[in-house]
Scaffold this active site. Sequence first.
Site, PDB file in Angstrom:
ATOM      1  N   ASN A 109     -46.082  -0.117  27.124  1.00 52.57           N
ATOM      2  CA  ASN A 109     -44.737  -0.243  26.572  1.00 52.57           C
ATOM      3  C   ASN A 109     -43.897  -1.216  27.412  1.00 52.57           C
ATOM      4  O   ASN A 109     -44.020  -1.261  28.631  1.00 52.57           O
ATOM      5  CB  ASN A 109     -44.135   1.164  26.564  1.00 52.57           C
ATOM      6  CG  ASN A 109     -42.690   1.179  26.171  1.00 52.57           C
ATOM      7  OD1 ASN A 109     -41.826   1.063  27.017  1.00 52.57           O
ATOM      8  ND2 ASN A 109     -42.438   1.295  24.902  1.00 52.57           N
ATOM      9  N   ASP A 110     -43.034  -1.982  26.762  1.00 59.33           N
ATOM     10  CA  ASP A 110     -42.285  -3.030  27.465  1.00 59.33           C
ATOM     11  C   ASP A 110     -41.334  -2.479  28.532  1.00 59.33           C
ATOM     12  O   ASP A 110     -41.180  -3.081  29.602  1.00 59.33           O
ATOM     13  CB  ASP A 110     -41.535  -3.931  26.467  1.00 59.33           C
ATOM     14  CG  ASP A 110     -40.637  -3.168  25.522  1.00 59.33           C
ATOM     15  OD1 ASP A 110     -40.752  -1.927  25.432  1.00 59.33           O
ATOM     16  OD2 ASP A 110     -39.815  -3.815  24.857  1.00 59.33           O
ATOM     17  N   GLY A 138     -32.077  -1.699  21.062  1.00 60.28           N
ATOM     18  CA  GLY A 138     -32.254  -0.260  21.292  1.00 60.28           C
ATOM     19  C   GLY A 138     -32.105   0.028  22.777  1.00 60.28           C
ATOM     20  O   GLY A 138     -31.567  -0.794  23.531  1.00 60.28           O
ATOM     21  N   GLU A 159     -39.524   8.118  26.755  1.00 61.06           N
ATOM     22  CA  GLU A 159     -38.653   7.508  25.739  1.00 61.06           C
ATOM     23  C   GLU A 159     -37.219   7.990  25.983  1.00 61.06           C
ATOM     24  O   GLU A 159     -36.633   8.743  25.199  1.00 61.06           O
ATOM     25  CB  GLU A 159     -39.144   7.863  24.334  1.00 61.06           C
ATOM     26  CG  GLU A 159     -40.388   7.100  23.930  1.00 61.06           C
ATOM     27  CD  GLU A 159     -40.157   5.589  23.798  1.00 61.06           C
ATOM     28  OE1 GLU A 159     -39.059   5.189  23.359  1.00 61.06           O
ATOM     29  OE2 GLU A 159     -41.058   4.816  24.156  1.00 61.06           O
ATOM     30  N   HIS A 162     -34.127   8.120  23.608  1.00 55.60           N
ATOM     31  CA  HIS A 162     -33.997   9.139  22.570  1.00 55.60           C
ATOM     32  C   HIS A 162     -33.593  10.493  23.143  1.00 55.60           C
ATOM     33  O   HIS A 162     -33.943  11.541  22.613  1.00 55.60           O
ATOM     34  CB  HIS A 162     -35.279   9.191  21.733  1.00 55.60           C
ATOM     35  CG  HIS A 162     -35.513   7.872  21.065  1.00 55.60           C
ATOM     36  ND1 HIS A 162     -34.832   7.485  19.928  1.00 55.60           N
ATOM     37  CD2 HIS A 162     -36.259   6.810  21.442  1.00 55.60           C
ATOM     38  CE1 HIS A 162     -35.184   6.235  19.621  1.00 55.60           C
ATOM     39  NE2 HIS A 162     -36.038   5.807  20.523  1.00 55.60           N
ATOM     40  N   CYS A 172     -30.248   8.128  14.423  1.00 59.36           N
ATOM     41  CA  CYS A 172     -30.838   7.159  15.342  1.00 59.36           C
ATOM     42  C   CYS A 172     -31.472   6.013  14.565  1.00 59.36           C
ATOM     43  O   CYS A 172     -31.532   6.013  13.347  1.00 59.36           O
ATOM     44  CB  CYS A 172     -31.841   7.849  16.255  1.00 59.36           C
ATOM     45  SG  CYS A 172     -32.263   6.868  17.710  1.00 59.36           S
ATOM     46  N   CYS A 176     -36.892   6.919  14.524  1.00 59.24           N
ATOM     47  CA  CYS A 176     -36.489   8.165  15.175  1.00 59.24           C
ATOM     48  C   CYS A 176     -35.729   9.044  14.191  1.00 59.24           C
ATOM     49  O   CYS A 176     -34.719   8.620  13.633  1.00 59.24           O
ATOM     50  CB  CYS A 176     -35.621   7.871  16.399  1.00 59.24           C
ATOM     51  SG  CYS A 176     -35.014   9.374  17.195  1.00 59.24           S
ATOM     52  N   GLU A 183     -29.647   5.992  22.431  1.00 63.29           N
ATOM     53  CA  GLU A 183     -29.920   4.701  21.784  1.00 63.29           C
ATOM     54  C   GLU A 183     -28.995   4.463  20.583  1.00 63.29           C
ATOM     55  O   GLU A 183     -28.568   3.337  20.342  1.00 63.29           O
ATOM     56  CB  GLU A 183     -31.386   4.630  21.327  1.00 63.29           C
ATOM     57  CG  GLU A 183     -31.657   3.455  20.398  1.00 63.29           C
ATOM     58  CD  GLU A 183     -33.110   3.051  20.311  1.00 63.29           C
ATOM     59  OE1 GLU A 183     -33.785   2.999  21.345  1.00 63.29           O
ATOM     60  OE2 GLU A 183     -33.563   2.780  19.185  1.00 63.29           O
TER      61      GLU A 183
END
Length: 324
Positions: A109-110, A138, A159, A162, A172, A176, A183
Amino acid sequence: MPGRRTIGVDMGGSKLLAGAVDAELSVHHRAQRALAGLDQAALLNVAVDAVEEARAFAGGEVVAVGFGIPCLMDHRTGRAVIAINLPLADIVFGEVMAERLGLPVFVDNDANVAALAEHRAGAAVGCSEVVMLTIGTGIGGGLILRGELYRGAIGSGAELGHTVIDMNGPPCQGNCPNHGCVEAMASGTALAREAVRIAREQPDSGLHRALAEGNVLAGPLVTELAYDGDAAAIEVLELIGTRLGVAISSFVNIFNPQVVVIGGGVMAAGDLLLEPARATVAARALPPSRDEVRIVTAEFGVEAGMIGAAALAFDGLGKGAASR
Ligand SMILES: [Zn+2]
């Protein structure tokens, strides 16, 4: 003698940044490509092309490639399960790229790889417990716990964007199903929405004039107006910073981090966002964690994902993990 290199690739919603990086995380060549509007086949071709360019100018032997992609990953299969802004879902991205490139490929994941970069060489060096937030369209989240990137059971943890800060808040974004996630309430998207609302409420403000002149009230313009002293623009950043602070208070209580690092495009606002966040944490989080934590801007800026992806590739080789 030139040392070994990895290629780190950060794939954002609109552009790709690839860099040839050495073991000290210095960048030797950068390649950038636009991604907007590409289908999956074109996207993969562009990624291969950028990696080959970086490889050609690496100035040393390239031994692996790391990718940071804006996806929820399932590390059991290497499959990107949810990709909101890029057509990457439903392929085993790492395997496909390893075959195309003829090199070991590691994918995460970035925001996770951005946390890795800040931990290795940026704002979180020497810290064992780190919370990273990347705020753009986000809010991405990354965690370093006990000195290691924390991914959860199957790779889709951390995450943090969230985290709910208002049970009855707005729906969201993306896939989501929740309401009132940080977010949904403190991302760049939320900042733009609140800027329009506050501009309409304050007809004498610079923010209102900017809106009336047909400008888009996104982060850069709101930040510029706030630096110019416009009270309405400052109010927008205080509101967003306070909401971030509510979420960060929970992270401080749960993880007791030494540092919370905040990156992403919105951070051009700097202390205009962070001061209200720090004040909120001071008022709401539990002692003694709240008195020890530092809340700071990311050091690597737009290159955090690229450099972290390169670090991921070095780590992956070191662990002898399967390429995917
Ligand atoms: Zn959410």
